[in-house]
Design a protein around this motif. Structure first.
Motif, short mmCIF file in Angstrom:
data_model
loop_
_atom_site.label_atom_id
_atom_site.label_comp_id
_atom_site.label_asym_id
_atom_site.label_seq_id
_atom_site.Cartn_x
_atom_site.Cartn_y
_atom_site.Cartn_z
N HIS A 149 -15.96 -0.09 -45.65
CA HIS A 149 -15.52 -0.19 -44.25
C HIS A 149 -16.19 0.92 -43.44
CE1 HIS A 149 -12.57 -3.17 -45.28
NE2 HIS A 149 -12.00 -2.38 -46.15
N ASN A 150 -16.93 0.51 -42.43
CA ASN A 150 -17.65 1.48 -41.59
C ASN A 150 -17.13 1.39 -40.16
OD1 ASN A 150 -20.24 2.19 -43.37
ND2 ASN A 150 -19.83 -0.02 -43.55
N VAL A 151 -16.98 2.56 -39.53
CA VAL A 151 -16.58 2.61 -38.12
C VAL A 151 -17.54 3.55 -37.40
CG1 VAL A 151 -14.80 3.45 -36.53
CG2 VAL A 151 -14.14 2.16 -38.56
N SER A 152 -18.07 3.10 -36.27
CA SER A 152 -18.96 3.95 -35.49
C SER A 152 -18.53 3.85 -34.03
CB SER A 152 -20.40 3.46 -35.67
OG SER A 152 -21.25 4.19 -34.84
N GLY A 169 -29.75 0.00 -31.77
CA GLY A 169 -29.69 1.43 -31.48
C GLY A 169 -28.61 2.16 -32.24
N SER A 170 -27.49 1.47 -32.56
CA SER A 170 -26.37 2.16 -33.20
C SER A 170 -26.10 1.62 -34.61
CB SER A 170 -25.12 2.01 -32.32
OG SER A 170 -24.01 2.57 -32.97
N ASP A 206 -18.62 -4.99 -26.14
CA ASP A 206 -18.18 -3.75 -26.76
C ASP A 206 -16.67 -3.80 -26.88
OD1 ASP A 206 -18.99 -1.20 -27.75
OD2 ASP A 206 -18.29 -0.23 -25.92
N PRO A 207 -16.08 -3.65 -28.07
CA PRO A 207 -16.72 -3.41 -29.36
C PRO A 207 -17.24 -4.69 -30.03
CG PRO A 207 -14.33 -3.41 -29.60
CD PRO A 207 -14.61 -3.62 -28.14
N THR A 224 -18.67 -1.37 -34.34
CA THR A 224 -19.45 -0.52 -33.44
C THR A 224 -18.82 -0.60 -32.06
OG1 THR A 224 -21.58 -0.26 -32.37
CG2 THR A 224 -21.22 -2.37 -33.40
N PHE A 225 -18.44 0.56 -31.53
CA PHE A 225 -17.69 0.63 -30.28
C PHE A 225 -18.29 1.81 -29.48
CE2 PHE A 225 -12.99 0.72 -28.55
CZ PHE A 225 -13.47 0.33 -27.31
N LEU A 226 -19.21 1.47 -28.59
CA LEU A 226 -19.96 2.52 -27.88
C LEU A 226 -19.13 3.24 -26.83
CD1 LEU A 226 -23.42 0.71 -27.31
CD2 LEU A 226 -22.68 2.09 -29.25
#
Ligand SMILES: NC(=O)c1ccc[n+]([C@@H]2O[C@H](COP(=O)([O-])OP(=O)(O)OC[C@H]3O[C@@H](n4cnc5c(N)ncnc54)[C@H](O)[C@@H]3O)[C@@H](O)[C@H]2O)c1
Length: 328
Positions: A149-152, A169-170, A206-207, A224-226
């Motif tokens: 599980h990855n969160v950015s 980009g992310s 987003d996200p 991914t949530f910029l």
């Protein structure tokens, strides 16, 4: 060669940061030139070294042995090809190029000998937390992995950020670090998203949520949530058959008062990954000075990550359909 004479291309957030780290913290490195289309920025980051407003002039400078590329994504490919063809070692920030086709074209143009000169800035591979995760997986301490599980999350996106940029980009970092952690390539992806946050600019979903399936059958989730607003946060938890292992939130102090206990968040990626950037730059300088193969991500790793990103974007444009990743 006593010190590696380095030219830095792009003197924005990352280029200025790399130039400072090279000057302050890296053994065997000397920053001899900085280039940016904005000459004032180049001069500010050069700190007395030569400043150019043209990347190709810096590449041609005989006082530059090796080049760090931290310019805009869209110009990486041309600058990598020029620097490698000039016989200079290159550390190019991610991504190698914004699209898979351009990344492949770079590898074709530089050939096998040129590839030996090219390293990619996937610095999470040097983050002590990610390195410990990988070691724990290798040691078998949590059993065979089944999920990651990855969160950015970031504070706010650039004004021109798009849904696709959120991937190239992310999430491109997860496209690299997940197969690196598991030692297994990503073979299949899918994309899904909730309603758009009101904080997101027009044109940016987003996200977003991504699924990555690696050849070993492990499934990884990536949020991914910029525009998460509250701080810069990167999380990774590997779930194995016998336990889990997660990155801890890096914090040096805890504040207690007013009936609360709290730690702070970084405003962006620089403090979170400061050790990773330093260790990556040192490893790069050491390998170039020793004439040894790079211990960083390679051009092929860059193309592999772009192939995953491209499949995610294809899924995004195709109602989240499960999409095979093209062999890089
Ligand atoms: N590894 C990481 O964690 C990480 C984090 C952020 C950004 N990046 C990457 O680093 C690169 C730079 O990002 P940033 O956040 O510093 O962006 P930025 O916009 O702050 O800086 C980019 C700089 O490049 C300059 N530039 C643009 N085109 C140029 C050209 N043709 N020649 C010379 N200079 C040129 C711009 O004027 C600007 O000063 C990007 O490729 C980005 O994807 C990597």
């Amino acid at each position: 060669m006593s010190a590696l004479r380095i030219g830095v291309i792009g003197a924005g957030i990352m280029g200025a940061d790399h130039a400072n780290t090279l000057r302050r913290s890296i053994r065997g490195a000397e920053v001899t030139a900085v280039a940016d289309v904005d000459l004032a920025r180049a001069k500010a980051a050069a700190d007395g070294a030569r400043a150019y407003d043209d990347a190709f002039a810096l590449i041609a400078d005989p006082a530059v042995d090796a080049v760090v590329i931290a310019s805009h994504d869209s110009v990486h490919a041309a600058q990598v090809v020029a620097a490698v063809k000039a016989g200079k070692a290159v550390l190019c920030e991610k991504p190698l190029a914004p699209t898979l086709a351009e990344g492949r074209q770079v590898l074709r143009e530089i050939g096998d000998t040129g590839e030996a000169l090219l390293s990619l800035g996937f610095m999470r591979r040097f983050d002590p937390g990610y390195a410990a995760l990988r070691q724990a997986i290798d040691d078998g301490s949590i059993g065979a992995p089944v999920l990651v599980h990855n969160v950015s999350r970031g504070v706010s996106s650039a004004p021109n950020a798009t849904s696709e940029f959120s991937i190239t980009g992310s999430a491109i970092h997860e496209c690299d670090v997940v197969p690196w952690l598991l030692r297994s390539p990503v073979v299949e992806v899918s994309w899904v998203a909730p309603r758009r946050s009101a904080q997101a600019v027009e044109g940016l979903q987003d996200p977003q949520l991504i699924h990555l399936r690696t050849a070993d059958g492990v499934l990884s989730t990536v949020e991914t949530f910029l525009n998460a607003r509250y701080g810069y946060v990167v999380r990774c938890e590997v779930v194995g058959e016998n336990g889990t292992i997660s990155l801890t939130e890096p914090a040096r102090v805890v504040v207690e008062g007013d009936l609360a206990r709290s730690t702070g968040y970084a405003a962006d990626w620089r403090p979170r990954f400061a050790d990773a950037y330093r260790l990556e730059l040192q490893a790069w300088v050491d390998s170039v000075l020793a004439g040894a193969p790079t211990s960083l991500a390679t051009g092929r790793d860059g193309v592999a990550a772009s192939a995953v990103a491209e499949a995610v974007i294809a899924s995004m444009h195709n109602a989240g359909r499960v999409t095979k990743v093209e062999a890089p």
